[in-house]
Design an enzyme around this catalytic site. Structure first.
Site, PDB file in Angstrom:
ATOM      1  N   CYS A  78      -0.751   7.376  -2.925  1.00 55.99           N
ATOM      2  CA  CYS A  78      -1.059   6.435  -1.848  1.00 55.99           C
ATOM      3  C   CYS A  78      -1.423   7.130  -0.540  1.00 55.99           C
ATOM      4  O   CYS A  78      -1.695   6.453   0.450  1.00 55.99           O
ATOM      5  CB  CYS A  78       0.122   5.476  -1.639  1.00 55.99           C
ATOM      6  SG  CYS A  78       1.709   6.285  -1.406  1.00 55.99           S
ATOM      7  N   ARG A 121       3.717   4.909  17.220  1.00 58.28           N
ATOM      8  CA  ARG A 121       2.331   5.391  17.243  1.00 58.28           C
ATOM      9  C   ARG A 121       1.561   4.847  18.444  1.00 58.28           C
ATOM     10  O   ARG A 121       0.760   5.550  19.064  1.00 58.28           O
ATOM     11  CB  ARG A 121       1.636   5.023  15.931  1.00 58.28           C
ATOM     12  CG  ARG A 121       2.056   5.923  14.762  1.00 58.28           C
ATOM     13  CD  ARG A 121       1.337   5.553  13.485  1.00 58.28           C
ATOM     14  NE  ARG A 121       1.931   4.373  12.864  1.00 58.28           N
ATOM     15  CZ  ARG A 121       1.253   3.462  12.185  1.00 58.28           C
ATOM     16  NH1 ARG A 121      -0.068   3.556  12.076  1.00 58.28           N
ATOM     17  NH2 ARG A 121       1.872   2.443  11.622  1.00 58.28           N
ATOM     18  N   ARG A 155      -7.199   9.007   4.196  1.00 60.48           N
ATOM     19  CA  ARG A 155      -8.291   8.065   3.940  1.00 60.48           C
ATOM     20  C   ARG A 155      -9.029   7.727   5.224  1.00 60.48           C
ATOM     21  O   ARG A 155     -10.267   7.774   5.280  1.00 60.48           O
ATOM     22  CB  ARG A 155      -7.735   6.778   3.300  1.00 60.48           C
ATOM     23  CG  ARG A 155      -8.776   5.655   3.159  1.00 60.48           C
ATOM     24  CD  ARG A 155      -8.117   4.353   2.729  1.00 60.48           C
ATOM     25  NE  ARG A 155      -7.128   3.883   3.678  1.00 60.48           N
ATOM     26  CZ  ARG A 155      -7.395   3.171   4.764  1.00 60.48           C
ATOM     27  NH1 ARG A 155      -8.644   2.844   5.050  1.00 60.48           N
ATOM     28  NH2 ARG A 155      -6.434   2.779   5.574  1.00 60.48           N
ATOM     29  N   ARG A 156      -8.278   7.388   6.266  1.00 56.23           N
ATOM     30  CA  ARG A 156      -8.908   7.053   7.542  1.00 56.23           C
ATOM     31  C   ARG A 156      -9.594   8.270   8.144  1.00 56.23           C
ATOM     32  O   ARG A 156     -10.705   8.167   8.690  1.00 56.23           O
ATOM     33  CB  ARG A 156      -7.857   6.495   8.506  1.00 56.23           C
ATOM     34  CG  ARG A 156      -7.350   5.115   8.108  1.00 56.23           C
ATOM     35  CD  ARG A 156      -6.119   4.723   8.886  1.00 56.23           C
ATOM     36  NE  ARG A 156      -5.695   3.354   8.570  1.00 56.23           N
ATOM     37  CZ  ARG A 156      -4.465   2.909   8.725  1.00 56.23           C
ATOM     38  NH1 ARG A 156      -3.513   3.709   9.204  1.00 56.23           N
ATOM     39  NH2 ARG A 156      -4.165   1.659   8.421  1.00 56.23           N
ATOM     40  N   LYS A 184       0.816  -1.218   0.000  1.00 58.67           N
ATOM     41  CA  LYS A 184       0.000   0.000   0.000  1.00 58.67           C
ATOM     42  C   LYS A 184       0.849   1.269   0.000  1.00 58.67           C
ATOM     43  O   LYS A 184       0.346   2.349  -0.333  1.00 58.67           O
ATOM     44  CB  LYS A 184      -0.957   0.008   1.200  1.00 58.67           C
ATOM     45  CG  LYS A 184      -0.324   0.185   2.560  1.00 58.67           C
ATOM     46  CD  LYS A 184      -1.376   0.126   3.656  1.00 58.67           C
ATOM     47  CE  LYS A 184      -0.775   0.301   5.035  1.00 58.67           C
ATOM     48  NZ  LYS A 184      -0.204   1.633   5.254  1.00 58.67           N
ATOM     49  N   ARG A 196       2.146  10.162  13.329  1.00 60.03           N
ATOM     50  CA  ARG A 196       3.185   9.646  12.449  1.00 60.03           C
ATOM     51  C   ARG A 196       4.119   8.727  13.223  1.00 60.03           C
ATOM     52  O   ARG A 196       4.159   8.740  14.453  1.00 60.03           O
ATOM     53  CB  ARG A 196       4.006  10.807  11.858  1.00 60.03           C
ATOM     54  CG  ARG A 196       3.238  11.722  10.897  1.00 60.03           C
ATOM     55  CD  ARG A 196       2.934  11.063   9.581  1.00 60.03           C
ATOM     56  NE  ARG A 196       4.053  10.260   9.120  1.00 60.03           N
ATOM     57  CZ  ARG A 196       5.189  10.757   8.616  1.00 60.03           C
ATOM     58  NH1 ARG A 196       5.335  12.059   8.492  1.00 60.03           N
ATOM     59  NH2 ARG A 196       6.166   9.954   8.231  1.00 60.03           N
ATOM     60  N   GLY A 197       4.912   7.960  12.483  1.00 61.28           N
ATOM     61  CA  GLY A 197       5.889   7.067  13.092  1.00 61.28           C
ATOM     62  C   GLY A 197       5.586   5.613  12.795  1.00 61.28           C
ATOM     63  O   GLY A 197       4.540   5.270  12.231  1.00 61.28           O
TER      64      GLY A 197
END
Length: 306
Positions: free
Chosen positions: A236, A151, A127-128, A80, A145-146
């Site tokens: 993406c 996270r 997207r989420r 992805k 991020r991470g």
């Protein structure tokens, strides 16, 4: 084959798990291998939202460069994260059998607090974010991020109600906690849960080795999903969901393009015979574009480029 296959990977725990999976499968076939760890731009820059740092290939470019320089023979990627257009001379060598495609939310407190009007949800994915806001428009979304471990720690350290993850990533490194919910209503990212191996097109022995790991059914499905994404002209990180699955002799596909604030959505669902499925993703994307998705995509790109 006497050559040692050098396997390039990012150095996060999840990326290494994926590389060791490929290493184990190749060594079962009597190939000699070694792991080469590299750090990507996407892993190093954590204080800027993903869509603002030139996100096409942000997790893959380092491995691409290492391959072109002859430092590695293959690269292992979460599919992805891979741009739909690979660099010249680099090709898809294999797609492994897919894991669970679902997203999950890991939460603190109670499930009631998680869906309360003022809840704060963390994710670095547009997207989420878009799909969550469509369902819970009064929630506050914050950037996250991470790598997976980082996270999870940030969720623990901050006053957030929950954070969204790919279920497969948490399961692969045994970090899926009991306090999670499977988001079966959320359409996953194209190719979520799948692993891709890339190699140079000038290395036939390496390509032959990797071909033995290839899973045709997964490759067909993720190919449909990635065609859907590329035909929409979304990278993406764009708020695009797509999922194809084989059901007996047919392929079912559902796709979604969302406004970043989640208010507007363009969705599609189709079933096709397997023999006709190679064009399914493109056809579904064209349907969305013809139904107003072209205008929505232009608005999305304005935000991503800011």
């Amino acid at each position: 084959m006497s050559k040692i296959i050098r396997i390039g990977t990012r150095n996060s725990e999840l990326a290494l798990w994926q590389a060791y999976l490929v290493q184990g499968q190749l060594e079962k076939l009597d190939y000699q291998t070694e792991i080469v760890e590299l750090s990507s731009v996407g892993d190093e820059i954590l204080d800027i939202p993903l869509h603002q740092i030139g996100s096409m290939g942000v997790f893959t470019k380092t491995l691409d460069v290492a391959m072109l320089r002859g430092q590695i023979d293959i690269a292992v990627h979460s599919l992805k994260d891979v741009p739909t257009q690979l660099p010249e001379t680099i090709v898809q060598a294999a797609v492994l059998k897919r894991a669970d495609v679902h997203d999950v939310i890991v939460y603190k407190g109670t499930e009631e607090e998680l869906i309360a009007d003022n809840a704060t949800i963390a994710t670095g994915s547009l997207r989420r974010t878009a799909q969550w806001l469509h369902k819970y428009p009064t929630h506050n979304l914050t950037d996250l991020r991470g790598n997976v471990n980082t996270r999870l720690q940030k969720l623990e350290d901050n006053n957030w109600n929950g954070a969204i993850f790919a279920k497969a990533g948490l399961e692969r490194i045994n970090l899926l906690p009991s306090n999670h919910l499977v988001l079966d209503w959320m359409i996953p990212a194209p190719a979520q849960g799948a692993i891709m191996i890339t190699a140079l097109d000038s290395q036939p022995e390496v390509l032959e080795a990797c071909a033995q790991l290839h899973h045709k059914e997964t490759a067909l499905c993720v190919g449909i999903e990635r065609d859907f994404m590329s035909t929409l002209e979304g990278g993406c990180t764009a708020p695009i969901g797509g999922y194809a699955e084989i059901i007996q002799d047919k392929v079912a596909f559902k796709g979604l393009l969302s406004a970043i604030d989640g208010v507007e959505q363009k969705g599609v669902f189709r079933i096709a015979n397997i023999k006709d499925a190679t064009v399914l993703g493109k056809e579904c994307a064209r349907e969305i574009l013809a139904n107003g998705g072209d205008v929505l995509m232009k608005e999305i790109k304005k935000v991503i480029k800011k």
